[in-house]
Motif scaffolding. Sequence first.
Motif, PDB file in Angstrom:
ATOM      1  N   PHE A  57      17.437 -23.401  11.300  1.00  0.00           N
ATOM      2  CA  PHE A  57      18.185 -23.480  12.795  1.00  0.00           C
ATOM      3  C   PHE A  57      18.664 -24.957  12.755  1.00  0.00           C
ATOM      4  O   PHE A  57      19.269 -25.136  14.083  1.00  0.00           O
ATOM      5  CB  PHE A  57      16.540 -23.031  12.850  1.00  0.00           C
ATOM      6  CG  PHE A  57      16.926 -21.319  12.950  1.00  0.00           C
ATOM      7  CD1 PHE A  57      17.005 -20.323  13.401  1.00  0.00           C
ATOM      8  CD2 PHE A  57      15.858 -21.147  12.262  1.00  0.00           C
ATOM      9  CE1 PHE A  57      16.697 -18.849  13.963  1.00  0.00           C
ATOM     10  CE2 PHE A  57      15.273 -19.509  11.934  1.00  0.00           C
ATOM     11  CZ  PHE A  57      15.663 -18.644  12.688  1.00  0.00           C
ATOM     12  N   SER A  58      19.122 -25.769  11.547  1.00  0.00           N
ATOM     13  CA  SER A  58      19.601 -26.782  12.466  1.00  0.00           C
ATOM     14  C   SER A  58      20.671 -27.605  11.347  1.00  0.00           C
ATOM     15  O   SER A  58      21.001 -26.931  10.113  1.00  0.00           O
ATOM     16  CB  SER A  58      18.514 -27.580  12.349  1.00  0.00           C
ATOM     17  OG  SER A  58      17.241 -27.975  11.482  1.00  0.00           O
ATOM     18  N   ARG A  59      20.800 -28.681  11.706  1.00  0.00           N
ATOM     19  CA  ARG A  59      21.586 -30.216  10.890  1.00  0.00           C
ATOM     20  C   ARG A  59      20.377 -30.958  10.917  1.00  0.00           C
ATOM     21  O   ARG A  59      20.322 -31.441  11.446  1.00  0.00           O
ATOM     22  CB  ARG A  59      22.377 -30.002  11.660  1.00  0.00           C
ATOM     23  CG  ARG A  59      23.785 -29.397  11.194  1.00  0.00           C
ATOM     24  CD  ARG A  59      25.153 -29.806  12.005  1.00  0.00           C
ATOM     25  NE  ARG A  59      25.258 -30.674  11.635  1.00  0.00           N
ATOM     26  CZ  ARG A  59      26.299 -31.965  11.494  1.00  0.00           C
ATOM     27  NH1 ARG A  59      27.346 -31.070  12.909  1.00  0.00           N
ATOM     28  NH2 ARG A  59      27.285 -32.559  11.303  1.00  0.00           N
ATOM     29  N   LEU A  60      19.794 -30.938   9.415  1.00  0.00           N
ATOM     30  CA  LEU A  60      18.246 -32.044   9.425  1.00  0.00           C
ATOM     31  C   LEU A  60      18.574 -33.101   9.010  1.00  0.00           C
ATOM     32  O   LEU A  60      17.757 -34.352   9.325  1.00  0.00           O
ATOM     33  CB  LEU A  60      17.511 -31.650   7.934  1.00  0.00           C
ATOM     34  CG  LEU A  60      16.661 -29.961   7.975  1.00  0.00           C
ATOM     35  CD1 LEU A  60      16.707 -29.799   6.774  1.00  0.00           C
ATOM     36  CD2 LEU A  60      15.867 -29.914   9.080  1.00  0.00           C
ATOM     37  N   LYS A  61      19.832 -33.609   8.359  1.00  0.00           N
ATOM     38  CA  LYS A  61      20.159 -34.774   8.465  1.00  0.00           C
ATOM     39  C   LYS A  61      18.515 -35.544   7.711  1.00  0.00           C
ATOM     40  O   LYS A  61      18.157 -37.421   8.630  1.00  0.00           O
ATOM     41  CB  LYS A  61      20.499 -35.565   9.537  1.00  0.00           C
ATOM     42  CG  LYS A  61      21.657 -35.870   9.748  1.00  0.00           C
ATOM     43  CD  LYS A  61      22.958 -36.030  10.582  1.00  0.00           C
ATOM     44  CE  LYS A  61      24.224 -35.717  10.981  1.00  0.00           C
ATOM     45  NZ  LYS A  61      24.931 -37.254  10.140  1.00  0.00           N
ATOM     46  N   GLY A  62      17.896 -35.140   6.459  1.00  0.00           N
ATOM     47  CA  GLY A  62      16.506 -36.080   6.526  1.00  0.00           C
ATOM     48  C   GLY A  62      14.963 -35.752   7.249  1.00  0.00           C
ATOM     49  O   GLY A  62      14.344 -36.125   7.424  1.00  0.00           O
ATOM     50  N   LYS A  63      15.837 -34.973   8.254  1.00  0.00           N
ATOM     51  CA  LYS A  63      14.106 -34.677   8.982  1.00  0.00           C
ATOM     52  C   LYS A  63      13.030 -33.469   8.887  1.00  0.00           C
ATOM     53  O   LYS A  63      13.900 -32.875   7.686  1.00  0.00           O
ATOM     54  CB  LYS A  63      14.933 -34.354  10.535  1.00  0.00           C
ATOM     55  CG  LYS A  63      16.135 -35.399  11.390  1.00  0.00           C
ATOM     56  CD  LYS A  63      15.354 -36.747  11.857  1.00  0.00           C
ATOM     57  CE  LYS A  63      16.629 -37.766  12.135  1.00  0.00           C
ATOM     58  NZ  LYS A  63      15.394 -38.639  13.238  1.00  0.00           N
ATOM     59  N   ASN A  64      12.214 -33.809   9.290  1.00  0.00           N
ATOM     60  CA  ASN A  64      10.779 -33.095   9.200  1.00  0.00           C
ATOM     61  C   ASN A  64      11.291 -31.365   9.808  1.00  0.00           C
ATOM     62  O   ASN A  64      11.675 -31.923  10.999  1.00  0.00           O
ATOM     63  CB  ASN A  64       9.430 -33.752   9.537  1.00  0.00           C
ATOM     64  CG  ASN A  64       8.385 -32.677   8.632  1.00  0.00           C
ATOM     65  OD1 ASN A  64       8.703 -31.443   8.951  1.00  0.00           O
ATOM     66  ND2 ASN A  64       7.610 -32.564   9.053  1.00  0.00           N
ATOM     67  N   PRO A  65      11.481 -30.276   8.406  1.00  0.00           N
ATOM     68  CA  PRO A  65      12.490 -29.186   9.113  1.00  0.00           C
ATOM     69  C   PRO A  65      11.023 -28.450   9.715  1.00  0.00           C
ATOM     70  O   PRO A  65      11.174 -27.627  10.724  1.00  0.00           O
ATOM     71  CB  PRO A  65      12.202 -28.781   8.060  1.00  0.00           C
ATOM     72  CG  PRO A  65      11.692 -28.818   6.956  1.00  0.00           C
ATOM     73  CD  PRO A  65      11.672 -30.364   7.179  1.00  0.00           C
ATOM     74  N   GLU A  66      10.225 -28.683  10.013  1.00  0.00           N
ATOM     75  CA  GLU A  66       8.729 -28.034  10.787  1.00  0.00           C
ATOM     76  C   GLU A  66       8.447 -28.432  12.100  1.00  0.00           C
ATOM     77  O   GLU A  66       9.107 -29.542  12.285  1.00  0.00           O
ATOM     78  CB  GLU A  66       7.894 -28.531  10.704  1.00  0.00           C
ATOM     79  CG  GLU A  66       7.290 -27.748   9.019  1.00  0.00           C
ATOM     80  CD  GLU A  66       5.946 -27.567   8.031  1.00  0.00           C
ATOM     81  OE1 GLU A  66       4.809 -28.579   8.748  1.00  0.00           O
ATOM     82  OE2 GLU A  66       5.998 -26.467   7.166  1.00  0.00           O
ATOM     83  N   LYS A  67       8.562 -27.258  13.128  1.00  0.00           N
ATOM     84  CA  LYS A  67       8.206 -27.916  14.739  1.00  0.00           C
ATOM     85  C   LYS A  67       7.422 -27.124  15.111  1.00  0.00           C
ATOM     86  O   LYS A  67       7.388 -25.755  14.710  1.00  0.00           O
ATOM     87  CB  LYS A  67       9.544 -27.697  15.912  1.00  0.00           C
ATOM     88  CG  LYS A  67      11.166 -29.105  15.186  1.00  0.00           C
ATOM     89  CD  LYS A  67      10.473 -30.570  15.152  1.00  0.00           C
ATOM     90  CE  LYS A  67      11.269 -31.111  15.177  1.00  0.00           C
ATOM     91  NZ  LYS A  67      10.935 -32.441  15.404  1.00  0.00           N
ATOM     92  N   THR A  68       7.039 -27.348  16.627  1.00  0.00           N
ATOM     93  CA  THR A  68       5.609 -26.396  16.624  1.00  0.00           C
ATOM     94  C   THR A  68       6.381 -26.121  18.368  1.00  0.00           C
ATOM     95  O   THR A  68       6.657 -26.959  18.718  1.00  0.00           O
ATOM     96  CB  THR A  68       4.396 -26.651  17.167  1.00  0.00           C
ATOM     97  OG1 THR A  68       3.639 -26.838  15.495  1.00  0.00           O
ATOM     98  CG2 THR A  68       3.570 -25.448  17.947  1.00  0.00           C
TER      99      THR A  68
END
Length: 262
Positions: A141-152
């Motif tokens: 659901f995103s363009r991560l660019k190295g970010k943590n993919p987990e969100k609450t």
Amino acid sequence: MRLAFQVAYIGDDFYGSQMQSGSRTVEGEVINACRGLRLFDDWREAGFAFSGRTDRGVHARRQICAFTTSRPDRAIERLNRILPGDCWCNGWAKTGDSFHPRYHAKTRTYRYYLYNDGSTDLARMQEAAALFLGKHNFTHFSRLKGKNPEKTIFSSHISAEDGFFVYEITATGYLWNMVRCVVASLTSVGRNELETDDITALLTAAPGMRHLLPAPPEGLILWDIDCGITFTPLQSGCKMLEASGERVRFFETMKKVNILLD
């Protein structure tokens, strides 16, 4: 004195909120207005900061900026007179010297206004919206660019209002294009192009699932940010905002651009 302002803007003619050389941005306009009022000379020394970024074409109702100035009364009384018509302040607050609108933000709420053209099933979208509650992997659901993919996600719901479907989501933070991709998935469910089981699989980052393309930016509004601050209302005089500051009227704008997720 360090001040925080709630900043609203119509994103149509901005190249996003973050300052960029050679492009018109919300941060650039606010900084230019502050310099014109001689609230500060160097935005870095003033600790100027926004709560976060919005993409090109995305609107805001209550973005938050903060800076330090020796002329607080001038800032409160004159800033709205200097800002352009598509950017204004609707509230202000005195803060502590260490306040940073990005790092002190507890939650951020977005709304997406989707034109109801009769092709989508609200009940199916409501069922799908509930699946986003809690902690999930938003790789698809995103363009991560190295970010943590987990969100609450603390809140996720969609309703019908004045000819639109209105989706609202609240979380501490988001990934790039995340909200718009969520909206695209809800629309696909509403049109029987995806099933709720597909949403569940996407939220576990199941291999073999395609990444979703984001919905158009024009329907997205940064609705509110909770930094634990009580703001004093400012009268903006903007025709797009009710005097109470409780509701942004983007309906005519969205009808004009005919937002459909085709």
